[in-house]
Motif scaffolding. Sequence first.
Motif, PDB file in Angstrom:
ATOM      1  N   ASP A   1       0.821  -1.230   0.000  1.00 50.20           N
ATOM      2  CA  ASP A   1       0.000   0.000   0.000  1.00 50.20           C
ATOM      3  C   ASP A   1       0.849   1.272   0.000  1.00 50.20           C
ATOM      4  OD1 ASP A   1      -2.301  -1.573   0.188  1.00 50.20           O
ATOM      5  OD2 ASP A   1      -2.023  -1.770   2.371  1.00 50.20           O
ATOM      6  N   SER A   2       2.138   1.139  -0.279  1.00 50.20           N
ATOM      7  CA  SER A   2       3.029   2.306  -0.157  1.00 50.20           C
ATOM      8  C   SER A   2       2.898   3.308  -1.301  1.00 50.20           C
ATOM      9  CB  SER A   2       4.501   1.836  -0.141  1.00 50.20           C
ATOM     10  OG  SER A   2       4.774   1.049   0.983  1.00 50.20           O
ATOM     11  N   PHE A   3       2.132   2.965  -2.360  1.00 51.33           N
ATOM     12  CA  PHE A   3       2.285   3.734  -3.599  1.00 51.33           C
ATOM     13  C   PHE A   3       1.089   4.612  -3.967  1.00 51.33           C
ATOM     14  CE2 PHE A   3       5.006   0.013  -3.703  1.00 51.33           C
ATOM     15  CZ  PHE A   3       6.233   0.607  -3.925  1.00 51.33           C
ATOM     16  N   GLU A   4       0.160   4.823  -3.023  1.00 51.09           N
ATOM     17  CA  GLU A   4      -1.003   5.645  -3.351  1.00 51.09           C
ATOM     18  C   GLU A   4      -0.564   7.076  -3.683  1.00 51.09           C
ATOM     19  OE1 GLU A   4      -4.282   5.029  -0.578  1.00 51.09           O
ATOM     20  OE2 GLU A   4      -5.048   6.959  -1.342  1.00 51.09           O
ATOM     21  N   GLY A   5      -0.977   7.566  -4.830  1.00 52.93           N
ATOM     22  CA  GLY A   5      -0.655   8.942  -5.223  1.00 52.93           C
ATOM     23  C   GLY A   5       0.746   9.113  -5.786  1.00 52.93           C
ATOM     24  N   VAL A   6       1.527   8.027  -5.837  1.00 54.62           N
ATOM     25  CA  VAL A   6       2.907   8.146  -6.344  1.00 54.62           C
ATOM     26  C   VAL A   6       2.884   8.206  -7.877  1.00 54.62           C
ATOM     27  CG1 VAL A   6       5.106   6.903  -6.556  1.00 54.62           C
ATOM     28  CG2 VAL A   6       3.925   6.993  -4.345  1.00 54.62           C
ATOM     29  N   ASP A   7       3.636   9.164  -8.451  1.00 54.75           N
ATOM     30  CA  ASP A   7       3.739   9.266  -9.913  1.00 54.75           C
ATOM     31  C   ASP A   7       4.885   8.421 -10.449  1.00 54.75           C
ATOM     32  OD1 ASP A   7       1.714  11.357 -10.290  1.00 54.75           O
ATOM     33  OD2 ASP A   7       3.127  12.640  -9.193  1.00 54.75           O
ATOM     34  N   ILE A   8       6.024   8.474  -9.749  1.00 53.87           N
ATOM     35  CA  ILE A   8       7.212   7.761 -10.218  1.00 53.87           C
ATOM     36  C   ILE A   8       7.801   6.985  -9.053  1.00 53.87           C
ATOM     37  CG2 ILE A   8       9.594   8.059 -11.038  1.00 53.87           C
ATOM     38  CD1 ILE A   8       8.578  10.453 -12.639  1.00 53.87           C
ATOM     39  N   ALA A   9       7.984   5.671  -9.246  1.00 54.92           N
ATOM     40  CA  ALA A   9       8.577   4.833  -8.200  1.00 54.92           C
ATOM     41  C   ALA A   9       9.921   4.308  -8.689  1.00 54.92           C
ATOM     42  CB  ALA A   9       7.641   3.674  -7.861  1.00 54.92           C
ATOM     43  N   LEU A  10      10.979   4.766  -8.054  1.00 54.03           N
ATOM     44  CA  LEU A  10      12.328   4.309  -8.402  1.00 54.03           C
ATOM     45  C   LEU A  10      12.653   3.124  -7.499  1.00 54.03           C
ATOM     46  CD1 LEU A  10      13.974   7.867  -8.432  1.00 54.03           C
ATOM     47  CD2 LEU A  10      13.356   6.518 -10.440  1.00 54.03           C
ATOM     48  N   PHE A  11      12.862   1.960  -8.087  1.00 57.00           N
ATOM     49  CA  PHE A  11      13.125   0.750  -7.304  1.00 57.00           C
ATOM     50  C   PHE A  11      14.613   0.426  -7.332  1.00 57.00           C
ATOM     51  CE2 PHE A  11       9.356  -1.963  -6.166  1.00 57.00           C
ATOM     52  CZ  PHE A  11       8.368  -1.025  -6.453  1.00 57.00           C
ATOM     53  N   SER A  12      15.219   0.270  -6.162  1.00 52.99           N
ATOM     54  CA  SER A  12      16.598  -0.222  -6.104  1.00 52.99           C
ATOM     55  C   SER A  12      16.808  -0.978  -4.799  1.00 52.99           C
ATOM     56  CB  SER A  12      17.596   0.922  -6.243  1.00 52.99           C
ATOM     57  OG  SER A  12      18.876   0.364  -6.431  1.00 52.99           O
ATOM     58  N   ALA A  13      16.096  -2.077  -4.663  1.00 50.85           N
ATOM     59  CA  ALA A  13      16.208  -2.877  -3.436  1.00 50.85           C
ATOM     60  C   ALA A  13      16.391  -4.354  -3.781  1.00 50.85           C
ATOM     61  CB  ALA A  13      14.968  -2.671  -2.572  1.00 50.85           C
ATOM     62  N   GLY A  14      16.819  -4.628  -5.010  1.00 54.22           N
ATOM     63  CA  GLY A  14      17.058  -6.017  -5.413  1.00 54.22           C
ATOM     64  C   GLY A  14      15.888  -6.600  -6.185  1.00 54.22           C
ATOM     65  N   GLY A  15      16.202  -7.612  -6.998  1.00 53.33           N
ATOM     66  CA  GLY A  15      15.231  -8.192  -7.923  1.00 53.33           C
ATOM     67  C   GLY A  15      14.027  -8.826  -7.241  1.00 53.33           C
ATOM     68  N   ASP A  16      14.239  -9.480  -6.100  1.00 49.31           N
ATOM     69  CA  ASP A  16      13.113 -10.164  -5.447  1.00 49.31           C
ATOM     70  C   ASP A  16      12.042  -9.166  -5.028  1.00 49.31           C
ATOM     71  OD1 ASP A  16      14.390 -12.508  -5.826  1.00 49.31           O
ATOM     72  OD2 ASP A  16      15.150 -12.686  -3.765  1.00 49.31           O
ATOM     73  N   LEU A  17      12.484  -8.031  -4.465  1.00 50.07           N
ATOM     74  CA  LEU A  17      11.507  -7.028  -4.024  1.00 50.07           C
ATOM     75  C   LEU A  17      10.849  -6.348  -5.222  1.00 50.07           C
ATOM     76  CD1 LEU A  17      13.350  -5.532  -0.940  1.00 50.07           C
ATOM     77  CD2 LEU A  17      11.372  -7.018  -0.947  1.00 50.07           C
ATOM     78  N   SER A  18      11.600  -6.165  -6.306  1.00 51.26           N
ATOM     79  CA  SER A  18      10.990  -5.604  -7.521  1.00 51.26           C
ATOM     80  C   SER A  18       9.900  -6.537  -8.019  1.00 51.26           C
ATOM     81  CB  SER A  18      12.044  -5.404  -8.612  1.00 51.26           C
ATOM     82  OG  SER A  18      12.969  -4.428  -8.226  1.00 51.26           O
ATOM     83  N   LEU A  19      10.208  -7.838  -8.058  1.00 50.11           N
ATOM     84  CA  LEU A  19       9.202  -8.795  -8.541  1.00 50.11           C
ATOM     85  C   LEU A  19       7.966  -8.785  -7.653  1.00 50.11           C
ATOM     86  CD1 LEU A  19      11.495 -11.809  -9.540  1.00 50.11           C
ATOM     87  CD2 LEU A  19      10.079 -10.424 -11.076  1.00 50.11           C
ATOM     88  N   GLU A  20       8.184  -8.577  -6.349  1.00 53.90           N
ATOM     89  CA  GLU A  20       7.040  -8.626  -5.431  1.00 53.90           C
ATOM     90  C   GLU A  20       6.219  -7.337  -5.432  1.00 53.90           C
ATOM     91  OE1 GLU A  20       8.091  -9.999  -1.513  1.00 53.90           O
ATOM     92  OE2 GLU A  20       6.049  -9.637  -0.764  1.00 53.90           O
ATOM     93  N   TYR A  21       6.895  -6.178  -5.564  1.00 55.46           N
ATOM     94  CA  TYR A  21       6.176  -4.919  -5.321  1.00 55.46           C
ATOM     95  C   TYR A  21       5.959  -4.032  -6.551  1.00 55.46           C
ATOM     96  CZ  TYR A  21       6.666  -5.873  -0.348  1.00 55.46           C
ATOM     97  OH  TYR A  21       6.575  -6.445   0.886  1.00 55.46           O
ATOM     98  N   ALA A  22       6.686  -4.274  -7.653  1.00 60.17           N
ATOM     99  CA  ALA A  22       6.577  -3.345  -8.795  1.00 60.17           C
ATOM    100  C   ALA A  22       5.159  -3.312  -9.351  1.00 60.17           C
ATOM    101  CB  ALA A  22       7.567  -3.739  -9.889  1.00 60.17           C
ATOM    102  N   SER A  23       4.490  -4.474  -9.395  1.00 59.10           N
ATOM    103  CA  SER A  23       3.139  -4.468  -9.968  1.00 59.10           C
ATOM    104  C   SER A  23       2.170  -3.715  -9.066  1.00 59.10           C
ATOM    105  CB  SER A  23       2.655  -5.888 -10.253  1.00 59.10           C
ATOM    106  OG  SER A  23       2.767  -6.651  -9.088  1.00 59.10           O
ATOM    107  N   SER A  24       2.398  -3.734  -7.746  1.00 61.90           N
ATOM    108  CA  SER A  24       1.540  -2.943  -6.842  1.00 61.90           C
ATOM    109  C   SER A  24       1.714  -1.455  -7.131  1.00 61.90           C
ATOM    110  CB  SER A  24       1.906  -3.195  -5.375  1.00 61.90           C
ATOM    111  OG  SER A  24       1.761  -4.545  -5.059  1.00 61.90           O
TER     112      SER A  24
END
Length: 354
Positions: free
Chosen positions: A80-103
């Motif tokens: 639920d961290s992304f409400e209202g976010v326009d741009i999300a820069l991910f740099s916490a490793g591939g596993d977390l990207s796979l889990e959270y990028a679609s959210s």
Amino acid sequence: MTELTGPCISAMSASVMTISEAKHVAIVGATGAVGQEMLDCLDERNFPISELTLLASARSAGKEIPFRGNLIKVKELTHDSFEGVDIALFSAGGDLSLEYASSAAAAGAVVIDNSSAFRMDDQVPLVVPEVNPEAIKDRPKGIIANPNCTTIITLMALSPLHKLYGLRSIIASSYQAVSGSGAQGIIELDEQIKVLGAGGEVTEDMKNVYPHQIASNVIPHVDAFTENGYTKEELKMLNESRKILNLPDLRVTCTCVRVPVHRSHSVSVTAQFERPVDVAEARAAYAACPGVDAKDDPENSLYPVPLDTTKKDNCLVGRIRKDMVFDNALALWVVGDQVRKGAALNAVQIAELV
Ligand code: A2P
């Protein structure tokens, strides 16, 4: 501003695009080395930010990070961290990207992912803004991938030459800094240097990040080996270069080597082209290209070294010469800060294009 002629017109156009409105930006992995560098790049480039959400693990929740005169509290990453976010820069490793990028994408954010999780996904553009900025438009999943650091640095040197001569093949050896392994890589090198400097020996318990002593040594092993004898890092250079340059038949062979350097990767490249090459013309091409400069006067010992590019945006190219084995080929040496252009800066430049 340099005149819009020569091999880099599309990249020059991209670099002068204006950012229309302030954005709500989130950084996933804000406490990490690349996350911190992303904050520096956003600030230095005056990226217009209406709100900044800093996300990391529960361990870091509540920690305060300064940005533009404010202290911003780090929050724990959740779906639920992304409400209202326009741009999300991910740099916490591939596993977390796979889990959270679609959210993040489902909440309406454009995800710019620094991990390798989505790089080879056909529905995810893989972008170096100076090379293929147009690719960001087609992003059906709402995700844009940031390429591998060594690949970005190599293509910063080769893209202007590809536009002149048509790239056919790459033979490369990388000299990769320990900061590419995160903070632990730096700590391991420094501890080993200290022990050796005091006349001691590096013991097994001091080798945690690398399989061999890294101080006073080089290790031809970056990332895991695959069944064909190449490492994953070496195959990234092949597969990602093909995708970024839209050259499915590009031939690439690469040996990636870890060296006892703190920051900035170097790459020795022999590139073969479709058409005859000219050293003076190749050197001159860099003058018209943003993000990369020639430093090439070997008789006066002028060529790039890793300390030249540390904390700097631009990659540097030197030792440009005709290859003595292959026709239509140039040998060169390129150096770039892999935390900055190889990761954080490239991601922020993509955000500027969105
Ligand atoms: P944290 O500092 O709370 O561990 P680096 O690659 O430089 O080590 O950075 C990794 C980044 O990924 C850090 O910001 C780290 O946060 C973050 N991270 C690691 N594990 C998680 C997790 N489970 N949830 C959210 N962020 C994480």
